[in-house]
Scaffold this active site. Structure first.
Site, PDB file in Angstrom:
ATOM      1  N   GLY A 125       0.836  -1.191   0.000  1.00 45.99           N
ATOM      2  CA  GLY A 125       0.000   0.000   0.000  1.00 45.99           C
ATOM      3  C   GLY A 125       0.870   1.240   0.000  1.00 45.99           C
ATOM      4  N   CYS A 126       0.335   2.325   0.487  1.00 45.34           N
ATOM      5  CA  CYS A 126       1.077   3.588   0.541  1.00 45.34           C
ATOM      6  C   CYS A 126       2.373   3.378   1.317  1.00 45.34           C
ATOM      7  CB  CYS A 126       0.233   4.666   1.202  1.00 45.34           C
ATOM      8  SG  CYS A 126       1.113   6.225   1.417  1.00 45.34           S
ATOM      9  N   PHE A 127       3.477   3.814   0.741  1.00 44.24           N
ATOM     10  CA  PHE A 127       4.775   3.526   1.369  1.00 44.24           C
ATOM     11  C   PHE A 127       5.038   4.299   2.649  1.00 44.24           C
ATOM     12  CE2 PHE A 127       6.454   5.822  -2.669  1.00 44.24           C
ATOM     13  CZ  PHE A 127       6.031   7.077  -2.237  1.00 44.24           C
ATOM     14  N   TRP A 128       4.287   5.343   2.949  1.00 42.84           N
ATOM     15  CA  TRP A 128       4.540   6.139   4.157  1.00 42.84           C
ATOM     16  C   TRP A 128       4.402   5.294   5.421  1.00 42.84           C
ATOM     17  CZ3 TRP A 128       0.957  10.845   2.855  1.00 42.84           C
ATOM     18  CH2 TRP A 128       1.527  11.597   1.817  1.00 42.84           C
TER      19      TRP A 128
END
Length: 156
Positions: free
Chosen positions: A9-12
């Site tokens: 998913g979102c890498f953050w």
């Protein structure tokens, strides 16, 4: 030192989870798994690159095992989702383990198999397991994004 690469998913948030693991020496948010050389965030969001948002982890195997990193990966997202995590949708948010050697491939396949048999999820595990390829670092503002955001909020 060894490297591991995960897309969840979102890498953050994914990067933030791995940064907190003892034995992880460094992390980078970036793009991999596609066909477009040197993509930028807008390219990846436009869904023209085939890349996933991913995190590359450099770790000290004498402190943390690859299997422990796999556990972090499985527990930081829903591996049954196809091309999405939470509200984020698109192929760039797919779940992938990118292995860098035969040992990692075997460990990844075994852990996926065990998770599938565990009954933790009602659906099949959708995570792909693929050889690691070229990893393109994301723009500076994506690196350690959540850590930077926390530091800014403490200053206000």
């Amino acid at each position: 030192m060894e490297k591991a690469t995960f897309a969840a998913g979102c890498f953050w948030g994914v990067e933030d989870k791995f940064r907190s693991v003892q034995g992880v020496l460094s992390t980078w948010a970036g793009y991999t798994g596609g066909h477009w050389p040197h993509p930028c965030y807008l390219d990846v969001c436009a869904r023209i690159t085939g890349h996933a948002e991913a995190v590359q982890v450099e770790f000290d195997r004498s402190v943390v095992s690859y299997e422990a990193l796999l556990n972090v990966f499985w527990n930081c997202h829903d591996p049954t989702q196809i091309n999405r995590q939470g509200p984020d949708r698109g192929e760039q948010y797919r779940s992938v383990i990118f292995y860098h050697n035969l040992e990692q491939e075997k460990a990844a396949r075994l852990s996926k198999h065990k998770l599938q048999l565990s009954g933790k999820y009602d659906k099949d595990i959708a995570t792909e397991i693929k050889p690691g390829g070229e990893f393109y670092m994301a723009e500076d503002y994506h690196q350690q994004y959540l850590d930077k955001k926390r530091r800014l909020s403490w200053q206000t």
